[in-house]
Motif scaffolding. Structure first.
Motif, PDB file in Angstrom:
ATOM      1  N   GLY A  66       0.945  -1.336  -0.233  1.00 49.37           N
ATOM      2  CA  GLY A  66       0.039  -0.035  -0.202  1.00 49.37           C
ATOM      3  C   GLY A  66       0.898   1.212  -0.078  1.00 49.37           C
ATOM      4  O   GLY A  66       1.825   1.397  -0.786  1.00 49.37           O
ATOM      5  N   GLU A  67       0.288   2.156   0.902  1.00 51.33           N
ATOM      6  CA  GLU A  67       1.232   3.381   1.069  1.00 51.33           C
ATOM      7  C   GLU A  67       2.756   3.454   1.546  1.00 51.33           C
ATOM      8  O   GLU A  67       3.473   4.234   1.147  1.00 51.33           O
ATOM      9  CB  GLU A  67       0.748   4.567   1.827  1.00 51.33           C
ATOM     10  N   PHE A  68       3.135   2.185   1.903  1.00 51.34           N
ATOM     11  CA  PHE A  68       4.457   1.766   2.033  1.00 51.34           C
ATOM     12  C   PHE A  68       5.254   1.334   0.947  1.00 51.34           C
ATOM     13  O   PHE A  68       6.478   0.729   1.125  1.00 51.34           O
ATOM     14  CB  PHE A  68       4.613   0.857   3.300  1.00 51.34           C
ATOM     15  N   GLY A  69       4.893   1.174  -0.206  1.00 55.34           N
ATOM     16  CA  GLY A  69       5.532   0.656  -1.229  1.00 55.34           C
ATOM     17  C   GLY A  69       5.248  -0.651  -1.830  1.00 55.34           C
ATOM     18  O   GLY A  69       4.375  -1.409  -1.243  1.00 55.34           O
ATOM     19  N   TRP A  70       6.428  -1.287  -2.119  1.00 55.64           N
ATOM     20  CA  TRP A  70       6.285  -2.877  -2.533  1.00 55.64           C
ATOM     21  C   TRP A  70       7.499  -3.422  -1.766  1.00 55.64           C
ATOM     22  O   TRP A  70       8.490  -2.639  -1.681  1.00 55.64           O
ATOM     23  CB  TRP A  70       6.653  -2.970  -4.168  1.00 55.64           C
ATOM     24  N   ARG A  71       7.293  -4.505  -1.116  1.00 51.17           N
ATOM     25  CA  ARG A  71       8.203  -5.207  -0.357  1.00 51.17           C
ATOM     26  C   ARG A  71       8.640  -6.657  -0.465  1.00 51.17           C
ATOM     27  O   ARG A  71       7.648  -7.325  -1.292  1.00 51.17           O
ATOM     28  CB  ARG A  71       7.510  -5.272   1.036  1.00 51.17           C
ATOM     29  N   ILE A  72       9.823  -6.834  -0.505  1.00 50.05           N
ATOM     30  CA  ILE A  72      10.504  -8.282  -0.630  1.00 50.05           C
ATOM     31  C   ILE A  72      11.019  -8.314   0.855  1.00 50.05           C
ATOM     32  O   ILE A  72      11.988  -8.043   1.292  1.00 50.05           O
ATOM     33  CB  ILE A  72      11.587  -8.102  -1.725  1.00 50.05           C
ATOM     34  N   ASP A  73      10.451  -9.767   1.233  1.00 54.97           N
ATOM     35  CA  ASP A  73      10.877 -10.051   2.504  1.00 54.97           C
ATOM     36  C   ASP A  73      11.604 -11.529   2.375  1.00 54.97           C
ATOM     37  O   ASP A  73      10.982 -12.480   1.887  1.00 54.97           O
ATOM     38  CB  ASP A  73       9.621 -10.293   3.658  1.00 54.97           C
ATOM     39  N   ILE A  74      12.775 -11.507   2.704  1.00 58.04           N
ATOM     40  CA  ILE A  74      13.720 -12.747   2.743  1.00 58.04           C
ATOM     41  C   ILE A  74      14.340 -12.891   4.198  1.00 58.04           C
ATOM     42  O   ILE A  74      15.475 -12.378   4.434  1.00 58.04           O
ATOM     43  CB  ILE A  74      14.975 -12.498   1.679  1.00 58.04           C
ATOM     44  N   GLY A  75      13.670 -13.720   5.106  1.00 58.10           N
ATOM     45  CA  GLY A  75      14.019 -14.000   6.298  1.00 58.10           C
ATOM     46  C   GLY A  75      14.086 -12.654   7.002  1.00 58.10           C
ATOM     47  O   GLY A  75      12.931 -12.061   7.140  1.00 58.10           O
ATOM     48  N   THR A  76      15.191 -12.046   7.408  1.00 58.86           N
ATOM     49  CA  THR A  76      15.122 -10.836   8.203  1.00 58.86           C
ATOM     50  C   THR A  76      15.420  -9.456   7.564  1.00 58.86           C
ATOM     51  O   THR A  76      15.296  -8.390   7.668  1.00 58.86           O
ATOM     52  CB  THR A  76      16.000 -10.632   9.503  1.00 58.86           C
ATOM     53  N   ASN A  77      15.704  -9.909   6.089  1.00 55.43           N
ATOM     54  CA  ASN A  77      15.947  -8.774   5.260  1.00 55.43           C
ATOM     55  C   ASN A  77      14.629  -8.303   4.472  1.00 55.43           C
ATOM     56  O   ASN A  77      13.690  -9.231   4.168  1.00 55.43           O
ATOM     57  CB  ASN A  77      17.002  -9.217   3.984  1.00 55.43           C
ATOM     58  N   VAL A  78      14.886  -7.134   4.528  1.00 59.75           N
ATOM     59  CA  VAL A  78      13.453  -6.474   3.668  1.00 59.75           C
ATOM     60  C   VAL A  78      14.075  -5.366   2.682  1.00 59.75           C
ATOM     61  O   VAL A  78      14.800  -4.393   3.006  1.00 59.75           O
ATOM     62  CB  VAL A  78      12.679  -5.549   4.864  1.00 59.75           C
ATOM     63  N   PHE A  79      13.576  -5.514   1.449  1.00 56.57           N
ATOM     64  CA  PHE A  79      13.517  -4.483   0.554  1.00 56.57           C
ATOM     65  C   PHE A  79      12.289  -3.689   0.135  1.00 56.57           C
ATOM     66  O   PHE A  79      11.339  -4.417  -0.005  1.00 56.57           O
ATOM     67  CB  PHE A  79      14.035  -5.185  -1.072  1.00 56.57           C
ATOM     68  N   THR A  80      12.480  -2.471   0.036  1.00 53.60           N
ATOM     69  CA  THR A  80      11.326  -1.624  -0.085  1.00 53.60           C
ATOM     70  C   THR A  80      11.474  -0.834  -1.347  1.00 53.60           C
ATOM     71  O   THR A  80      12.354  -0.054  -1.308  1.00 53.60           O
ATOM     72  CB  THR A  80      10.873  -0.814   1.118  1.00 53.60           C
ATOM     73  N   LEU A  81      10.500  -0.848  -2.202  1.00 59.19           N
ATOM     74  CA  LEU A  81      10.733  -0.140  -3.515  1.00 59.19           C
ATOM     75  C   LEU A  81       9.452   1.031  -3.231  1.00 59.19           C
ATOM     76  O   LEU A  81       8.278   0.441  -3.263  1.00 59.19           O
ATOM     77  CB  LEU A  81      10.416  -0.720  -4.666  1.00 59.19           C
ATOM     78  N   ARG A  82       9.708   2.298  -3.279  1.00 59.75           N
ATOM     79  CA  ARG A  82       8.578   3.342  -3.386  1.00 59.75           C
ATOM     80  C   ARG A  82       8.721   3.747  -4.528  1.00 59.75           C
ATOM     81  O   ARG A  82       9.935   4.293  -5.125  1.00 59.75           O
ATOM     82  CB  ARG A  82       8.781   4.076  -2.098  1.00 59.75           C
ATOM     83  N   SER A  83       7.520   4.318  -5.146  1.00 59.06           N
ATOM     84  CA  SER A  83       7.588   5.246  -6.424  1.00 59.06           C
ATOM     85  C   SER A  83       6.438   6.129  -6.277  1.00 59.06           C
ATOM     86  O   SER A  83       5.557   6.138  -5.383  1.00 59.06           O
ATOM     87  CB  SER A  83       7.036   3.946  -7.435  1.00 59.06           C
ATOM     88  N   GLU A  84       6.420   6.985  -7.334  1.00 65.09           N
ATOM     89  CA  GLU A  84       5.299   8.301  -7.361  1.00 65.09           C
ATOM     90  C   GLU A  84       4.673   7.953  -8.739  1.00 65.09           C
ATOM     91  O   GLU A  84       3.729   8.735  -8.886  1.00 65.09           O
ATOM     92  CB  GLU A  84       5.962   9.697  -7.540  1.00 65.09           C
ATOM     93  N   VAL A  85       4.840   6.710  -9.249  1.00 68.87           N
ATOM     94  CA  VAL A  85       3.890   6.242 -10.287  1.00 68.87           C
ATOM     95  C   VAL A  85       3.392   4.742 -10.102  1.00 68.87           C
ATOM     96  O   VAL A  85       3.974   4.120  -9.230  1.00 68.87           O
ATOM     97  CB  VAL A  85       4.553   6.238 -11.769  1.00 68.87           C
ATOM     98  N   GLU A  86       2.368   4.491 -10.364  1.00 62.38           N
ATOM     99  CA  GLU A  86       1.779   3.148 -10.421  1.00 62.38           C
ATOM    100  C   GLU A  86       2.544   1.965 -11.061  1.00 62.38           C
ATOM    101  O   GLU A  86       2.969   2.031 -12.199  1.00 62.38           O
ATOM    102  CB  GLU A  86       0.401   3.146 -10.828  1.00 62.38           C
ATOM    103  N   LEU A  87       2.920   0.948 -10.307  1.00 66.89           N
ATOM    104  CA  LEU A  87       3.676  -0.272 -10.946  1.00 66.89           C
ATOM    105  C   LEU A  87       2.888  -1.367 -11.019  1.00 66.89           C
ATOM    106  O   LEU A  87       1.884  -1.502 -10.137  1.00 66.89           O
ATOM    107  CB  LEU A  87       4.804  -0.456  -9.574  1.00 66.89           C
ATOM    108  N   VAL A  88       3.000  -2.156 -11.916  1.00 66.57           N
ATOM    109  CA  VAL A  88       2.174  -3.176 -12.250  1.00 66.57           C
ATOM    110  C   VAL A  88       2.960  -4.399 -12.104  1.00 66.57           C
ATOM    111  O   VAL A  88       4.116  -4.661 -12.506  1.00 66.57           O
ATOM    112  CB  VAL A  88       1.547  -3.103 -13.807  1.00 66.57           C
ATOM    113  N   PRO A  89       2.352  -5.509 -11.218  1.00 62.51           N
ATOM    114  CA  PRO A  89       3.192  -6.759 -11.081  1.00 62.51           C
ATOM    115  C   PRO A  89       3.054  -7.662 -12.366  1.00 62.51           C
ATOM    116  O   PRO A  89       2.165  -7.543 -13.229  1.00 62.51           O
ATOM    117  CB  PRO A  89       2.354  -7.395  -9.907  1.00 62.51           C
TER     118      PRO A  89
END
Length: 605
Positions: free
Chosen positions: A145-168
């Motif tokens: 949601g408003e926190f962007g897109w997340r990748i969770d790998i164990g305790t590692n977290v990648f977060t991508l935030r954007s000002e445009v709509e991203l499509v999976p």
């Protein structure tokens, strides 16, 4: 769209003193390891465009592309032009003072990619397709949601935030249009074993950009070099700063692994570690340019890294001074332009290289030239080096080029053992060091000199050979003058240079490191070109030195970056990129030219 295959010289680097990313001249981020240089890759398309992972920003149609670093920074701008439209992508890892980062709650690891439409209207395509663990993991990307897109790998977290709509889909993608004056930003962050900081975008991205530009410019302004090659020297210094691991002071050889020394070949190695071989060149460059804080941080790392294994020293260490992982191959990756295998770790950890003792002592000698007092630990290290060299200098080793065959009595290794004892005796004479056996050090220093002058000199060649009793020529013989073993204008050194010119120089500005590498169809070894310029300057041939230096500089890419090697036929970059050793060569040759023209470089008898 999958990442296209780019050549090594098509890349530029961004970083923040903890990790680095490579971005192609097509706007594709094709290499990133987080959280450290030697961590597993998140994007690795430079080693396999199909399975390595990438993050591309481009125009929808075929565009004219040019790029540059913002002056005196490591902030990259790539400009795409098509018809009446012009788009600029600004790529950087935010960096500022530690106090400022804490005050502003900056994430420790972040890449910002900002897109600005400067003219007309532009249709933009973004493809975000990470592949973790060297392409071995296709991650699930969750919409937060408003926190962007997340990748969770164990305790590692990648977060991508954007000002445009991203499509999976295969990763994430976006297609959108910007009009002149519009700006959008993307932020990718990484956190591990700690609460992740998810930064807002909009104005904060521009604020971080301005702070980052200011930080890099303030650092670059510390340089005392203002000669005719200031652009190249400044860029080389900025590269060294990018290869520095700020928490420890270590400087890695390169941010990449397995970029080939021969396209399609197997000479592919992992350079994301710190080599003691580079120590004296590093301190010469940092002190020569006036970067005393960086030089002191590097010496601190050097003392820490070597403390646990002294009197024996390892060839290579990780950024914290530990033993790098064992070398292994990654069969899932096809390698850069089909150059297999891809390796991680480096088997040089098992080698014996006696030259590193001289490198370490010479580095300390640079550090102490201003009558600096030596503390107890540094004196202990120097005594241990003296004892070890006295007992082992005559043994064969693998040499500075790390040949993976039988050990030899390399001339360069003998030279650096002589340097170790010579500089230790100098420091003792200056009253900075005590507790060494002066007579023993003097006697062994003389024995090494006689060994080099009698057994490394080949009268049939009329040159110093690669090894004692050898008939092969090696460009490292030029370092006999660099380290003040012999005057660059001596008869023997002039003859040695002539043989190097005859056998190892395919054209002006290029030098193979030795005949074996030439016969293996490797590229010319870039740092050797700068050694030749340095040698000529020390011998008083300043006009010729400048010609060689400028011819070598012409082989840099469009943003003044060098790899390890250069293909003499095409001029293409080969080997890991960008290469710290080469950029050290640029700086030290420029310093030699400056100092020789000013009459401040002399031979130490």
């Amino acid at each position: 769209m999958r990442a296209e295959v780019s050549k090594i010289q098509d890349y530029a680097i961004i970083g923040n003193g903890r990790s680095a990313a490579l971005i192609s001249n097509r706007g594709s981020l094709d290499w990133l390891c987080w959280p450290r240089f030697d961590s597993v890759s998140i994007f690795g398309a430079i080693l396999d465009p199909k399975t390595g992972g990438y993050w591309s920003i481009r125009l929808a149609g075929a565009a004219k592309i040019r790029r540059q670093y913002i002056d005196n920074t490591n902030v990259l701008e790539t400009t795409f032009s098509i018809g009446s439209g012009k788009m600029v992508v600004t790529d950087f890892m935010p960096v500022t003072s530690e106090e400022e980062k804490k005050r502003r709650l900056w994430p420790e690891h972040e890449i910002i990619r900002q897109i600005r439409c400067d003219e007309g209207e532009t249709s933009i395509v973004v493809d975000f397709d990470p592949r973790l663990n060297y392409g071995g993991i296709v991650p699930k990307i969750k919409n937060a949601g408003e926190f962007g897109w997340r990748i969770d790998i164990g305790t590692n977290v990648f977060t991508l935030r954007s000002e445009v709509e991203l499509v999976p889909g295969d990763g994430l993608s976006a297609k959108f249009t910007l009009k002149s004056g519009n700006v959008v930003s993307f932020s990718l962050t990484f956190s591990t074993e700690a609460p992740g900081v998810v930064p807002p975008l909009d104005k904060l991205a521009t604020e971080k950009l301005n702070l980052t530009i200011d930080w890099w410019r303030q650092w670059a302004a510390q340089s005392n070099y203002h000669g005719p090659y200031e652009r190249h020297v400044t860029r080389s210094a900025l590269v060294l700063k990018l290869l520095s691991y700020a928490p420890s002071g270590a400087i890695v050889a390169a941010p990449t692994t397995s970029l080939p020394e021969r396209i399609g070949g197997d000479l592919n190695w992992d350079y994301r570690f710190a080599w003691l071989r580079d120590a004296s060149f590093t301190l010469h460059a940092l002190f020569g340019l006036g970067y005393k804080d960086d030089a002191e941080a590097f010496v601190d790392w050097l003392l820490h890294a070597t403390r646990l294994t002294r009197p024996e020293l390892r060839v290579v260490y990780d950024v914290f001074g530990e033993r790098p992982p064992p070398e292994c191959e990654l069969p899932q990756l096809r390698g850069h332009r089909g150059s297999r295998p891809v390796r991680i770790g480096n088997a040089a950890i098992e080698q014996v290289q006696l030259d590193i003792y001289g490198e370490v002592v010479e580095a300390v000698s640079h550090f102490t030239r201003e009558s600096r007092k030596l503390d107890r630990d540094m004196q202990k290290m120097l005594r241990q080096c003296a004892e070890y060299v006295c007992e082992h200098w005559y043994q064969p080793d693998n040499g500075m080029w790390e040949e993976r065959d039988e050990r030899r009595h390399y001339t360069h290794s003998r030279l650096m053992c002589w340097v170790a004892l010579d500089r230790i005796l100098d420091m003792q004479a200056r009253g900075q060091l005590d507790g060494i056996s002066i007579e023993k050090c003097k006697a062994e220093r003389q024995r090494i000199r006689e060994e080099i002058e009698m057994r490394a000199w080949n009268s049939n060649l009329g040159a110093y050979a690669q090894a004692c009793g050898s008939h092969e020529i090696d460009a490292s013989a030029l370092l006999l003058a660099y380290h003040s073993f012999e005057d660059a204008s001596s008869q023997r050194m002039r003859q040695t240079h002539e043989r190097i010119r005859e056998r190892l120089v395919p054209r002006l500005g290029l030098v193979y490191r030795n005949e074996r590498s030439m016969n293996r169809h490797e590229g010319a070894f870039a740092v050797c070109s700068f050694w030749e310029a340095d040698f000529l300057a020390r011998g008083g041939k300043l006009s010729e030195a400048r010609k060689v230096f400028e011819a070598a500089l012409a082989y840099a890419n469009d943003v003044d970056l060098f790899a390890e090697e250069i293909d003499p036929e095409t001029g293409d970059a080969l080997g890991n990129f960008p290469q710290g050793f080469t950029h050290l060569g640029v700086i030290n040759a420029a310093l030699a030219l400056r100092d020789c023209e000013g009459g401040t470089v002399g031979f130490k008898s």
